[in-house]
Design a protein around this motif. Structure first.
Motif, PDB file in Angstrom:
ATOM      1  N   LEU A 199      28.528  -2.458  12.166  1.00  0.00           N
ATOM      2  CA  LEU A 199      27.395  -1.701  12.701  1.00  0.00           C
ATOM      3  C   LEU A 199      26.479  -2.589  13.532  1.00  0.00           C
ATOM      4  CD1 LEU A 199      26.455   0.474   9.587  1.00  0.00           C
ATOM      5  CD2 LEU A 199      27.631   1.224  11.677  1.00  0.00           C
ATOM      6  N   PRO A 200      25.768  -2.015  14.497  1.00  0.00           N
ATOM      7  CA  PRO A 200      24.783  -2.796  15.252  1.00  0.00           C
ATOM      8  C   PRO A 200      23.599  -3.168  14.368  1.00  0.00           C
ATOM      9  CG  PRO A 200      24.687  -0.476  15.861  1.00  0.00           C
ATOM     10  CD  PRO A 200      25.870  -0.629  14.955  1.00  0.00           C
ATOM     11  N   GLU A 201      22.660  -3.868  14.925  1.00  0.00           N
ATOM     12  CA  GLU A 201      21.506  -4.333  14.158  1.00  0.00           C
ATOM     13  C   GLU A 201      20.715  -3.146  13.609  1.00  0.00           C
ATOM     14  OE1 GLU A 201      17.520  -7.164  14.736  1.00  0.00           O
ATOM     15  OE2 GLU A 201      19.047  -7.007  16.320  1.00  0.00           O
ATOM     16  N   GLY A 202      20.330  -3.251  12.354  1.00  0.00           N
ATOM     17  CA  GLY A 202      19.571  -2.190  11.708  1.00  0.00           C
ATOM     18  C   GLY A 202      19.551  -2.400  10.210  1.00  0.00           C
ATOM     19  N   THR A 203      19.002  -1.459   9.485  1.00  0.00           N
ATOM     20  CA  THR A 203      18.935  -1.550   8.028  1.00  0.00           C
ATOM     21  C   THR A 203      19.902  -0.557   7.392  1.00  0.00           C
ATOM     22  OG1 THR A 203      17.119   0.047   7.918  1.00  0.00           O
ATOM     23  CG2 THR A 203      16.528  -2.281   8.096  1.00  0.00           C
ATOM     24  N   VAL A 204      20.382  -0.925   6.207  1.00  0.00           N
ATOM     25  CA  VAL A 204      21.352  -0.106   5.490  1.00  0.00           C
ATOM     26  C   VAL A 204      20.825   0.184   4.098  1.00  0.00           C
ATOM     27  CG1 VAL A 204      23.631  -0.128   4.425  1.00  0.00           C
ATOM     28  CG2 VAL A 204      23.358  -0.908   6.774  1.00  0.00           C
ATOM     29  N   SER A 205      21.008   1.409   3.638  1.00  0.00           N
ATOM     30  CA  SER A 205      20.628   1.790   2.277  1.00  0.00           C
ATOM     31  C   SER A 205      21.653   2.766   1.721  1.00  0.00           C
ATOM     32  CB  SER A 205      19.231   2.434   2.260  1.00  0.00           C
ATOM     33  OG  SER A 205      19.204   3.611   3.065  1.00  0.00           O
ATOM     34  N   ASP A 206      21.577   2.985   0.404  1.00  0.00           N
ATOM     35  CA  ASP A 206      22.440   3.967  -0.284  1.00  0.00           C
ATOM     36  C   ASP A 206      23.926   3.761   0.019  1.00  0.00           C
ATOM     37  OD1 ASP A 206      20.189   5.098  -1.381  1.00  0.00           O
ATOM     38  OD2 ASP A 206      20.034   6.668   0.137  1.00  0.00           O
ATOM     39  N   ALA A 207      24.364   2.512   0.080  1.00  0.00           N
ATOM     40  CA  ALA A 207      25.774   2.249   0.372  1.00  0.00           C
ATOM     41  C   ALA A 207      26.628   2.449  -0.876  1.00  0.00           C
ATOM     42  CB  ALA A 207      25.934   0.825   0.887  1.00  0.00           C
TER      43      ALA A 207
ATOM     44  N   GLN B 122      30.341   4.832   2.665  1.00  0.00           N
ATOM     45  CA  GLN B 122      29.291   5.686   3.215  1.00  0.00           C
ATOM     46  C   GLN B 122      27.951   5.024   2.953  1.00  0.00           C
ATOM     47  OE1 GLN B 122      30.354   9.197   1.006  1.00  0.00           O
ATOM     48  NE2 GLN B 122      28.774   8.853  -0.526  1.00  0.00           N
ATOM     49  N   LEU B 123      27.035   5.215   3.908  1.00  0.00           N
ATOM     50  CA  LEU B 123      25.727   4.591   3.792  1.00  0.00           C
ATOM     51  C   LEU B 123      24.748   5.337   4.681  1.00  0.00           C
ATOM     52  CD1 LEU B 123      25.635   2.970   6.699  1.00  0.00           C
ATOM     53  CD2 LEU B 123      26.959   1.272   5.440  1.00  0.00           C
ATOM     54  N   VAL B 124      23.492   4.960   4.575  1.00  0.00           N
ATOM     55  CA  VAL B 124      22.451   5.468   5.462  1.00  0.00           C
ATOM     56  C   VAL B 124      22.037   4.310   6.358  1.00  0.00           C
ATOM     57  CG1 VAL B 124      20.136   6.442   5.630  1.00  0.00           C
ATOM     58  CG2 VAL B 124      21.680   7.195   3.813  1.00  0.00           C
ATOM     59  N   PHE B 125      22.167   4.512   7.659  1.00  0.00           N
ATOM     60  CA  PHE B 125      21.907   3.470   8.649  1.00  0.00           C
ATOM     61  C   PHE B 125      20.661   3.830   9.457  1.00  0.00           C
ATOM     62  CE2 PHE B 125      22.595   1.994  13.087  1.00  0.00           C
ATOM     63  CZ  PHE B 125      22.482   0.623  12.852  1.00  0.00           C
ATOM     64  N   ASP B 126      19.818   2.839   9.704  1.00  0.00           N
ATOM     65  CA  ASP B 126      18.590   3.046  10.495  1.00  0.00           C
ATOM     66  C   ASP B 126      18.457   1.898  11.483  1.00  0.00           C
ATOM     67  OD1 ASP B 126      16.074   3.507  11.554  1.00  0.00           O
ATOM     68  OD2 ASP B 126      15.196   4.099   9.633  1.00  0.00           O
ATOM     69  N   ASP B 127      18.534   2.223  12.763  1.00  0.00           N
ATOM     70  CA  ASP B 127      18.374   1.217  13.814  1.00  0.00           C
ATOM     71  C   ASP B 127      16.928   1.076  14.253  1.00  0.00           C
ATOM     72  OD1 ASP B 127      18.019   3.624  15.069  1.00  0.00           O
ATOM     73  OD2 ASP B 127      19.566   3.336  16.583  1.00  0.00           O
ATOM     74  N   GLY B 128      16.010   1.615  13.464  1.00  0.00           N
ATOM     75  CA  GLY B 128      14.594   1.590  13.793  1.00  0.00           C
ATOM     76  C   GLY B 128      14.109   2.866  14.429  1.00  0.00           C
ATOM     77  N   LYS B 129      15.026   3.807  14.666  1.00  0.00           N
ATOM     78  CA  LYS B 129      14.655   5.060  15.309  1.00  0.00           C
ATOM     79  C   LYS B 129      14.893   6.267  14.411  1.00  0.00           C
ATOM     80  CE  LYS B 129      15.848   3.134  19.835  1.00  0.00           C
ATOM     81  NZ  LYS B 129      16.703   3.270  21.045  1.00  0.00           N
ATOM     82  N   GLY B 130      15.204   6.000  13.135  1.00  0.00           N
ATOM     83  CA  GLY B 130      15.410   7.093  12.195  1.00  0.00           C
ATOM     84  C   GLY B 130      16.677   6.925  11.395  1.00  0.00           C
ATOM     85  N   ALA B 131      16.624   7.313  10.127  1.00  0.00           N
ATOM     86  CA  ALA B 131      17.758   7.148   9.222  1.00  0.00           C
ATOM     87  C   ALA B 131      18.867   8.157   9.545  1.00  0.00           C
ATOM     88  CB  ALA B 131      17.309   7.321   7.778  1.00  0.00           C
ATOM     89  N   ALA B 132      20.120   7.722   9.348  1.00  0.00           N
ATOM     90  CA  ALA B 132      21.264   8.568   9.657  1.00  0.00           C
ATOM     91  C   ALA B 132      22.383   8.321   8.656  1.00  0.00           C
ATOM     92  CB  ALA B 132      21.770   8.296  11.074  1.00  0.00           C
ATOM     93  N   ALA B 133      22.962   9.375   8.124  1.00  0.00           N
ATOM     94  CA  ALA B 133      24.132   9.258   7.259  1.00  0.00           C
ATOM     95  C   ALA B 133      25.328   8.843   8.102  1.00  0.00           C
ATOM     96  CB  ALA B 133      24.402  10.592   6.569  1.00  0.00           C
ATOM     97  N   LEU B 134      26.138   7.916   7.542  1.00  0.00           N
ATOM     98  CA  LEU B 134      27.274   7.408   8.308  1.00  0.00           C
ATOM     99  C   LEU B 134      28.414   7.039   7.354  1.00  0.00           C
ATOM    100  CD1 LEU B 134      26.892   4.987  11.337  1.00  0.00           C
ATOM    101  CD2 LEU B 134      28.971   5.114   9.960  1.00  0.00           C
ATOM    102  N   PRO B 135      29.429   7.879   7.223  1.00  0.00           N
ATOM    103  CA  PRO B 135      30.593   7.583   6.384  1.00  0.00           C
ATOM    104  C   PRO B 135      31.843   7.267   7.205  1.00  0.00           C
ATOM    105  CG  PRO B 135      30.362   9.944   6.592  1.00  0.00           C
ATOM    106  CD  PRO B 135      29.324   9.319   7.522  1.00  0.00           C
TER     107      PRO B 135
END
Length: 418
Positions: free
Chosen positions: A117-125, A140-153
């Motif tokens: 993934l590009p630079e950003g924060t990860v949660s709920d992995a 699966q995780l929740v990814f946030d590049d600083g513009k809003g959290a997004a589910a990504l599996p």
């Protein structure tokens, strides 16, 4: 493997259920049946049960486009023409030998996804390896590049090389049957094909949740499936950003990353498909349906899929009207479930039931004539007051009357399909 922060996520998702569910998303509008029940029935009886449920006696979900059998997804090709094509082969599956590669772990799946993934924060992995209950690696995780959290599996699997599953996972769906903004299908230098589809969590777009997917199928049958939303969960979560974080190119590259192909090596080989009896061919069904349109009704578009389903977009000069037909052989054993005491019995023994009710959207109307011939052939014709099952109404009622739908369903031309 959609992200949903409810407790049921402790059970690893099944990649086939996910593919089937996603296909239903893109073609079936608001249809939301029991996914496990749909996925479980590969036999002919199971297929008939699904067809029965899909073309039930009332409700807009009866008009969902034909569900495939044996694991074949119901996405139809985009940019269709009317060139005759052989019907897809679908039938009994036989397992081949398993791979001897070391199982991939859940930790490895999660770490691989994070690293790509590009630079950003990860949660709920969270994730699953190839040695678990489903033997279906996922992360699966929740990814946030600083513009809003997004589910990504991401999920891994195998399909039969060159088979119908592989084809339908990599072709763009028919826009009359599927609500989406853009779709590309590109062959990679190594011979694999990646389809990127920009669509919506709900095909009728009743909420602003977007669902973008990338599916890669390699020449040897490796399948990598990536999804992303513009919300922290698939459903029932607030939209956090206008679009999902990864661009179409980034989503494609994530699905095509070599690390996933290495992980697929731990999975059993894909099952082979034993040919089933040939279906009449969806293109032939579409041709008959178009030919049976009443005088004064023009066919603006037509399409088909899976050898049993076809549609036309009809226009009598007063607005587009979507008309579909399912031609289903061998349905005598479920006659009692299809046709109740109110059904009409014709002199030749054919059963007829007529239904008028709402479609999936509040402004849609669906009219249906359901017939069962003595030889077990079921012909179900439905018409809507819109150009598709998920778009706004174009008129107050369908372009065809109930009498005209009845004439189409009972036409002897269906018998010529074989």
């Amino acid at each position: 493997m959609p992200v949903d922060h409810g407790p049921h996520l402790d059970t690893p998702p099944d990649p086939f259920e996910d593919r089937l569910s996603r296909a239903l998303h893109h073609t079936g509008g608001a249809f939301d049946a029991d996914r496990r029940a749909l996925a479980a029935g590969g036999a002919a009886r199971g297929r008939r049960k699904r067809l029965l449920r899909r073309t039930a006696l009332a409700g807009g979900t009866a008009g969902v486009a034909a569900v495939c059998l044996g694991g074949t997804l119901l996405l139809a090709p985009g940019d269709r023409d009317d060139t005759p094509r052989p019907a897809p082969v679908a039938g009994r599956r036989t397992a081949t030998a398993s791979s001897t590669a070391a199982p991939v772990t859940a930790d490895r799946m999660i770490a691989t996804l994070k690293g790509l993934l590009p630079e950003g924060t990860v949660s709920d992995a969270r994730g699953g390896g190839s040695g678990g209950r489903t033997a279906a690696p996922f992360a699966q995780l929740v990814f946030d590049d600083g513009k809003g959290a997004a589910a990504l599996p991401v999920g891994l699997g195998r399909v039969a090389p060159g088979g119908d599953d592989a084809r339908q996972l990599t072709e763009c769906p028919d826009k009359v049957l599927a609500a989406y903004d853009a779709c590309t299908s590109e062959r990679q230098p190594d011979g694999s094909v990646v389809r990127v589809l920009k669509g919506y969590e709900y095909p009728d777009r009743r909420v602003a949740t977007r669902l973008w997917t990338a599916d890669l199928v390699s020449a040897d049958g490796a399948h990598v499936s990536v999804s992303e939303w513009n919300a922290a969960a698939e459903k029932d979560a607030p939209v956090t950003r206008p679009e999902p974080p990864l661009t179409a190119a980034e989503l494609r590259d994530l699905a095509a990353a070599p690390a996933w192909r290495d992980a697929v090596g731990s999975l059993p080989a894909a099952e082979e498909v034993t040919a089933a009896p040939a279906a009449p061919g969806g293109w032939r069904i579409a041709g008959v349906l178009a030919a049976l349109m009443p005088d004064g009704v023009k066919v603006a578009a037509r399409g088909s899929q899976d050898g049993e389903f076809a549609y036309v977009v009809a226009d009598d000069g007063k607005g587009a009207s979507y008309v579909q037909v399912n031609v289903q052989p061998g349905m005598s054993d479920v006659a009692g479930e299809l046709f109740g005491s109110g059904a009409e019995t014709l002199p030749d023994g054919a059963l007829v039931a007529e239904h008028q009710g709402p479609g999936d959207r509040g402004d849609l109307v669906m009219w249906t004539v359901d017939t069962l011939r003595p030889d077990g052939r079921r012909i179900v014709v439905s018409a809507f007051n819109a150009a598709s099952q998920t778009t706004a109404a174009t008129r107050a009622t369908p372009a065809l009357t109930m009498g005209q739908l009845r004439a189409i369903a009972l036409s002897s031309r269906w018998l010529a399909l074989g």
